[in-house]
Write a protein that holds these residues in place. Structure first.
Motif, PDB file in Angstrom:
ATOM      1  N   ASN A  94     -20.189 -42.537  41.430  1.00 23.62           N
ATOM      2  CA  ASN A  94     -19.170 -41.635  41.960  1.00 23.62           C
ATOM      3  C   ASN A  94     -17.909 -41.618  41.112  1.00 23.62           C
ATOM      4  OD1 ASN A  94     -20.173 -40.301  44.208  1.00 23.62           O
ATOM      5  ND2 ASN A  94     -20.154 -42.200  45.376  1.00 23.62           N
ATOM      6  N   GLU A  95     -17.865 -42.446  40.079  1.00 25.65           N
ATOM      7  CA  GLU A  95     -16.666 -42.547  39.275  1.00 25.65           C
ATOM      8  C   GLU A  95     -16.775 -41.646  38.052  1.00 25.65           C
ATOM      9  OE1 GLU A  95     -14.254 -45.515  39.104  1.00 25.65           O
ATOM     10  OE2 GLU A  95     -14.643 -45.912  41.219  1.00 25.65           O
ATOM     11  N   GLY A  96     -15.608 -41.190  37.605  1.00 27.03           N
ATOM     12  CA  GLY A  96     -15.569 -40.381  36.387  1.00 27.03           C
ATOM     13  C   GLY A  96     -16.033 -41.160  35.166  1.00 27.03           C
ATOM     14  N   LEU A  97     -15.984 -42.498  35.291  1.00 24.58           N
ATOM     15  CA  LEU A  97     -16.319 -43.331  34.134  1.00 24.58           C
ATOM     16  C   LEU A  97     -17.747 -43.093  33.652  1.00 24.58           C
ATOM     17  CD1 LEU A  97     -15.021 -45.478  32.352  1.00 24.58           C
ATOM     18  CD2 LEU A  97     -16.013 -47.208  33.828  1.00 24.58           C
ATOM     19  N   ILE A  98     -18.680 -42.899  34.602  1.00 22.39           N
ATOM     20  CA  ILE A  98     -20.068 -42.669  34.205  1.00 22.39           C
ATOM     21  C   ILE A  98     -20.183 -41.355  33.429  1.00 22.39           C
ATOM     22  CG2 ILE A  98     -22.407 -42.270  35.063  1.00 22.39           C
ATOM     23  CD1 ILE A  98     -21.671 -45.134  35.252  1.00 22.39           C
ATOM     24  N   ALA A  99     -19.399 -40.348  33.859  1.00 22.08           N
ATOM     25  CA  ALA A  99     -19.388 -39.082  33.126  1.00 22.08           C
ATOM     26  C   ALA A  99     -18.909 -39.338  31.696  1.00 22.08           C
ATOM     27  CB  ALA A  99     -18.494 -38.071  33.822  1.00 22.08           C
ATOM     28  N   ARG A 100     -17.921 -40.216  31.557  1.00 24.68           N
ATOM     29  CA  ARG A 100     -17.440 -40.541  30.211  1.00 24.68           C
ATOM     30  C   ARG A 100     -18.564 -41.182  29.389  1.00 24.68           C
ATOM     31  NH1 ARG A 100     -12.724 -41.445  27.767  1.00 24.68           N
ATOM     32  NH2 ARG A 100     -11.339 -41.705  29.531  1.00 24.68           N
ATOM     33  N   PHE A 101     -19.260 -42.164  30.001  1.00 22.44           N
ATOM     34  CA  PHE A 101     -20.360 -42.826  29.286  1.00 22.44           C
ATOM     35  C   PHE A 101     -21.402 -41.804  28.825  1.00 22.44           C
ATOM     36  CE2 PHE A 101     -19.633 -46.899  31.956  1.00 22.44           C
ATOM     37  CZ  PHE A 101     -18.627 -47.292  31.092  1.00 22.44           C
ATOM     38  N   ARG A 102     -21.662 -40.815  29.691  1.00 29.98           N
ATOM     39  CA  ARG A 102     -22.692 -39.830  29.346  1.00 29.98           C
ATOM     40  C   ARG A 102     -22.293 -38.953  28.168  1.00 29.98           C
ATOM     41  NH1 ARG A 102     -26.420 -38.649  33.651  1.00 29.98           N
ATOM     42  NH2 ARG A 102     -25.783 -39.542  35.632  1.00 29.98           N
ATOM     43  N   THR A 103     -20.983 -38.828  27.923  1.00 33.10           N
ATOM     44  CA  THR A 103     -20.558 -37.985  26.806  1.00 33.10           C
ATOM     45  C   THR A 103     -20.302 -38.820  25.550  1.00 33.10           C
ATOM     46  OG1 THR A 103     -18.229 -38.130  27.431  1.00 33.10           O
ATOM     47  CG2 THR A 103     -19.483 -36.281  28.322  1.00 33.10           C
ATOM     48  N   MET A 104     -20.688 -40.099  25.586  1.00 32.09           N
ATOM     49  CA  MET A 104     -20.503 -40.947  24.409  1.00 32.09           C
ATOM     50  C   MET A 104     -21.846 -41.193  23.728  1.00 32.09           C
ATOM     51  SD  MET A 104     -17.751 -43.690  25.894  1.00 32.09           S
ATOM     52  CE  MET A 104     -17.508 -44.507  24.324  1.00 32.09           C
ATOM     53  N   ALA A 105     -21.765 -41.464  22.434  1.00 36.48           N
ATOM     54  CA  ALA A 105     -22.989 -41.663  21.658  1.00 36.48           C
ATOM     55  C   ALA A 105     -23.505 -43.083  21.855  1.00 36.48           C
ATOM     56  CB  ALA A 105     -22.726 -41.391  20.180  1.00 36.48           C
TER      57      ALA A 105
ATOM     58  N   PHE B  88     -11.414 -35.807  36.733  1.00 37.33           N
ATOM     59  CA  PHE B  88     -11.200 -36.985  37.563  1.00 37.33           C
ATOM     60  C   PHE B  88     -11.156 -38.209  36.668  1.00 37.33           C
ATOM     61  CE2 PHE B  88     -13.309 -33.761  40.051  1.00 37.33           C
ATOM     62  CZ  PHE B  88     -12.322 -33.559  40.993  1.00 37.33           C
ATOM     63  N   SER B  89     -10.266 -39.119  36.983  1.00 39.23           N
ATOM     64  CA  SER B  89      -9.975 -40.157  36.013  1.00 39.23           C
ATOM     65  C   SER B  89     -11.235 -40.959  35.715  1.00 39.23           C
ATOM     66  CB  SER B  89      -8.835 -41.037  36.486  1.00 39.23           C
ATOM     67  OG  SER B  89      -9.300 -41.993  37.377  1.00 39.23           O
ATOM     68  N   ALA B  90     -11.461 -41.135  34.430  1.00 38.27           N
ATOM     69  CA  ALA B  90     -12.668 -41.822  33.958  1.00 38.27           C
ATOM     70  C   ALA B  90     -12.291 -43.191  33.461  1.00 38.27           C
ATOM     71  CB  ALA B  90     -13.340 -40.997  32.863  1.00 38.27           C
ATOM     72  N   VAL B  91     -11.651 -43.964  34.333  1.00 34.25           N
ATOM     73  CA  VAL B  91     -11.266 -45.316  33.973  1.00 34.25           C
ATOM     74  C   VAL B  91     -11.941 -46.261  34.958  1.00 34.25           C
ATOM     75  CG1 VAL B  91      -9.043 -44.598  33.044  1.00 34.25           C
ATOM     76  CG2 VAL B  91      -9.203 -45.202  35.441  1.00 34.25           C
ATOM     77  N   ASP B  92     -12.064 -47.535  34.551  1.00 39.31           N
ATOM     78  CA  ASP B  92     -12.647 -48.524  35.447  1.00 39.31           C
ATOM     79  C   ASP B  92     -11.503 -49.204  36.196  1.00 39.31           C
ATOM     80  OD1 ASP B  92     -13.844 -50.689  36.667  1.00 39.31           O
ATOM     81  OD2 ASP B  92     -15.288 -50.986  35.050  1.00 39.31           O
ATOM     82  N   GLY B  93     -11.366 -48.870  37.468  1.00 38.05           N
ATOM     83  CA  GLY B  93     -10.239 -49.362  38.241  1.00 38.05           C
ATOM     84  C   GLY B  93     -10.280 -50.856  38.518  1.00 38.05           C
ATOM     85  N   LEU B 147      -3.955 -43.712  30.292  1.00 31.31           N
ATOM     86  CA  LEU B 147      -5.017 -44.647  29.899  1.00 31.31           C
ATOM     87  C   LEU B 147      -6.308 -43.873  29.608  1.00 31.31           C
ATOM     88  CD1 LEU B 147      -6.052 -47.554  29.532  1.00 31.31           C
ATOM     89  CD2 LEU B 147      -6.681 -47.534  31.945  1.00 31.31           C
ATOM     90  N   ASP B 148      -6.563 -42.874  30.455  1.00 32.94           N
ATOM     91  CA  ASP B 148      -7.741 -42.023  30.311  1.00 32.94           C
ATOM     92  C   ASP B 148      -7.777 -41.403  28.908  1.00 32.94           C
ATOM     93  OD1 ASP B 148      -9.946 -40.580  31.082  1.00 32.94           O
ATOM     94  OD2 ASP B 148      -9.067 -39.942  32.974  1.00 32.94           O
ATOM     95  N   ILE B 149      -6.638 -40.824  28.500  1.00 34.23           N
ATOM     96  CA  ILE B 149      -6.564 -40.195  27.180  1.00 34.23           C
ATOM     97  C   ILE B 149      -6.665 -41.262  26.088  1.00 34.23           C
ATOM     98  CG2 ILE B 149      -5.152 -38.769  25.636  1.00 34.23           C
ATOM     99  CD1 ILE B 149      -5.237 -36.972  27.774  1.00 34.23           C
ATOM    100  N   ALA B 150      -5.996 -42.388  26.311  1.00 35.04           N
ATOM    101  CA  ALA B 150      -6.046 -43.460  25.309  1.00 35.04           C
ATOM    102  C   ALA B 150      -7.500 -43.890  25.078  1.00 35.04           C
ATOM    103  CB  ALA B 150      -5.207 -44.649  25.760  1.00 35.04           C
ATOM    104  N   MET B 151      -8.271 -44.002  26.186  1.00 35.71           N
ATOM    105  CA  MET B 151      -9.679 -44.394  26.061  1.00 35.71           C
ATOM    106  C   MET B 151     -10.460 -43.344  25.293  1.00 35.71           C
ATOM    107  SD  MET B 151     -10.200 -45.967  29.867  1.00 35.71           S
ATOM    108  CE  MET B 151     -11.961 -46.262  29.824  1.00 35.71           C
TER     109      MET B 151
END
Lengths: 263, 316
Positions: A94-105, B88-93, B147-151
């Motif tokens: 449910n976190e945006g972080l997984i979406a980030r992982f999916r767009t990384m190589a 939506f923020s893509a950081v690990d809280g 932080l999101d942009i920095a990442m």
């Protein structure tokens, strides 16, 4: 970098992240550990005298009943702690972080592999803790050889892996952490209707097939055989078959859910 | 001819019966800022998700090339070239700012020392040094966004997607974010951003596409878009109905609003045209309670292009 080194490296990174979570917020794992420990103490000290009447022709003492239920309690520890995997996977998805992982190589499977390995390690740590409690209240194996101990540990690890894969699938399929925790409930209820606490032949006849033909019973019987010297029969290979079947099922389920287009 | 960082032809996507993107074409030259402007539900986020390899476009979509790589056949090469900051923020809280940055460094396979250096530099650049060792869940919205942009910047991506980078930020954080984006472009990075703020597109973008109901309603530079709508006007407001009546008689070309007692007179806002108008008013002895000069801005363009069915917004 070859695919295999990439997979190993990225999975390692994801594993470190998951272990960091577990270390920083141990309350989830510890909460899940309470159930098997409470049940162990409850069954031994409160129900023990009555429950042991069904074992060894009614002449079992407390030590014998402890020996009888510890393999089941260990299995219940697995069922209970993998709920943590379902919850953390659902939270993650449910976190945006997984979406980030999916767009990384990065290696596509590393997110799931990190969760699976992390969960198995947590389950093994939980088993050590619960095992220690069991020994502290008087559990002793009956002349198990080093090889038998090793086999028992291996079977517990294999079963942990199988249930973790199923839990990861449940986490992927759940819309949020609460739903994941609910859908993983059967994993902790199944041992209650297995041979964990009482022999299946003391159950009502119509119920016996349910208790016998499920993954917990043959695995518990195999553990009893290895640690306490009871008969194993064909339970060992049925148990291993269950482990492989559940692993493959959970793996296919999780990866196909993960590879879907996210919403 | 400059190279295109992003080239998409006939981008299509629908969910069930709902068409989200109805064949849009995008061309973003390297080193420029491109803004996708549109109301909620216009398809901005879907477009970014497709271009950043997060979701697959519908069959029937034409060629999509990002950084020269084909989206359909080599998504992994695209992923190595881009950086994405979603809505939506893509950081690990659960972990700290530093740990988040090191996680990114590890996933970019930077050597340990270099990863630490990059993390420290970016945390410094985005003013997060003080909070670096606190869990991210305790950060404010603006800090999380930074932080999101920095990442996103770990690994030096040459093409960056920013989906509504300033939504939910206070004015100060928004200006900080704008400064960050300008810095990126100064370094030669290509930026595709989405926004529902016209001011933001005007401030940042070299090229703007107005997206409405899955189609590009118009595109061009801010100046080109402003030319689409009729020119500026002067608005006169009265409180006295009699004065209002005299003014409407004196100025036959004005658009009138009898309810609000206001007049709109076409006027380009130049000194000459304004003086002419004021002279007319003085001669007829008309005194308006309020006079405002209105030059066309992107708001006019936006409302002119998207006014048809803004009420049709659906919940996704």
């Amino acid at each position: 970098m070859s695919t295999l080194t990439l997979a190993a490296r990225d999975s390692g990174t994801m594993l470190r992240r998951n272990l960091l979570h577990a270390r920083r917020y141990p309350s989830l794992t510890l909460n899940l550990l309470l159930t098997p420990i409470m049940l162990l103490l409850l069954f031994v000290y409160i129900f023990g005298d009555v429950m042991s009447a069904g074992i060894a022709g009614g002449h079992a003492d407390r030590a014998q009943y402890i020996a009888y239920i510890v393999p089941g309690i260990l299995m219940m520890t697995i069922g209970s702690t993998v709920i943590g995997a379902a919850v953390s996977v659902a939270t993650d998805m449910n976190e945006g972080l997984i979406a980030r992982f999916r767009t990384m190589a990065i290696h596509r499977g590393s997110v799931i592999i990190g969760h699976v390995v992390g969960s198995v390690l947590q389950v093994l740590a939980s088993l050590v803790l619960v095992g220690a409690v069991a020994v502290a209240i008087g559990f002793r194996s009956h002349d198990a050889t080093a090889l038998e101990w090793l086999a028992a540990l291996g079977l517990l690890a294999l079963f942990s892996l199988a249930l973790t894969w199923i839990a990861v699938g449940m986490g992927m399929a759940s819309p949020n952490a609460e739903a994941a925790s609910n859908s993983a409930m059967p994993l902790i209820l199944l041992p209650l209707i297995s041979s964990a606490f009482i022999p299946t032949d003391t159950m009502p006849g119509w119920f016996r097939p349910i208790a016998e033909y499920q993954p917990f019973t043959p695995t518990i019987e195999t553990l009893r055989g290895l640690l306490l010297g009871t008969g194993i029969g064909n339970n060992w290979w049925i148990s291993i078959l269950w482990c492989f079947g559940l692993s493959v099922l959970g793996y296919r389920w999780s990866t196909s859910l993960f590879n879907r287009d996210p919403k | 001819m400059t190279n295109l960082a992003i080239a998409a032809n006939g981008l299509r996507k629908s969910y069930d019966d709902k068409v989200v993107l109805d064949g849009i074409d995008l061309a973003v030259p390297e080193g420029t800022v491109f803004a996708l402007l549109g109301p909620n539900g216009a398809g901005k986020t879907t477009a970014v998700k497709i271009l950043s390899t997060l979701i697959t476009p519908d069959p029937g979509t034409g060629d999509i090339r990002i950084g020269g790589h084909d989206l359909a056949t080599t998504p992994q090469s695209i992923r190595a070239a881009i950086g994405v900051t979603g809505q939506f923020s893509a950081v690990d809280g659960l972990i700290t700012g530093t740990e988040n940055m090191l996680l990114m460094a590890d996933l970019h396979h930077l050597p340990r020392a270099e990863g630490r250096r990059t993390a420290a530099e970016l945390l410094e650049r985005f003013d997060l040094v003080e909070a670096a060792n606190k869990p991210v869940s305790s950060y404010s919205g603006g800090m999380k966004r930074r932080l999101d942009i920095a990442m996103t910047l770990v690994g030096n991506p040459r093409i960056i997607f920013l989906d509504e980078p300033t939504t939910g930020l206070d004015p100060r954080s928004r200006h900080t974010m704008w400064a960050i984006i300008r810095e990126l472009v100064a370094d030669g990075v290509t930026v595709l951003l989405t926004t529902q703020y016209l001011e933001e597109a005007d401030e940042l973008a070299d090229h703007i596409a107005v997206l409405n109901n899955g189609r590009i309603a118009a595109q061009g530079t801010a100046e080109q878009l402003k030319r689409i709508v009729p020119g500026g006007h002067v608005r006169l407001r009265f409180t006295d109905p009699a004065a209002y009546q005299r003014a409407t008689d004196t100025l036959p070309h004005a658009t009138t609003d009898d309810q609000a007692l206001t007049l709109q007179i076409p006027n380009d806002g130049s000194q000459h045209q304004l003086r002419t108008l004021l002279d007319q008013l003085d001669t007829a002895d008309i005194h308006a309670d309020e006079l405002t000069v209105h030059t066309p801005d992107l708001d006019d363009v936006f409302f002119a292009l998207t006014s048809t069915d803004t009420s049709k917004e659906t919940v996704r």
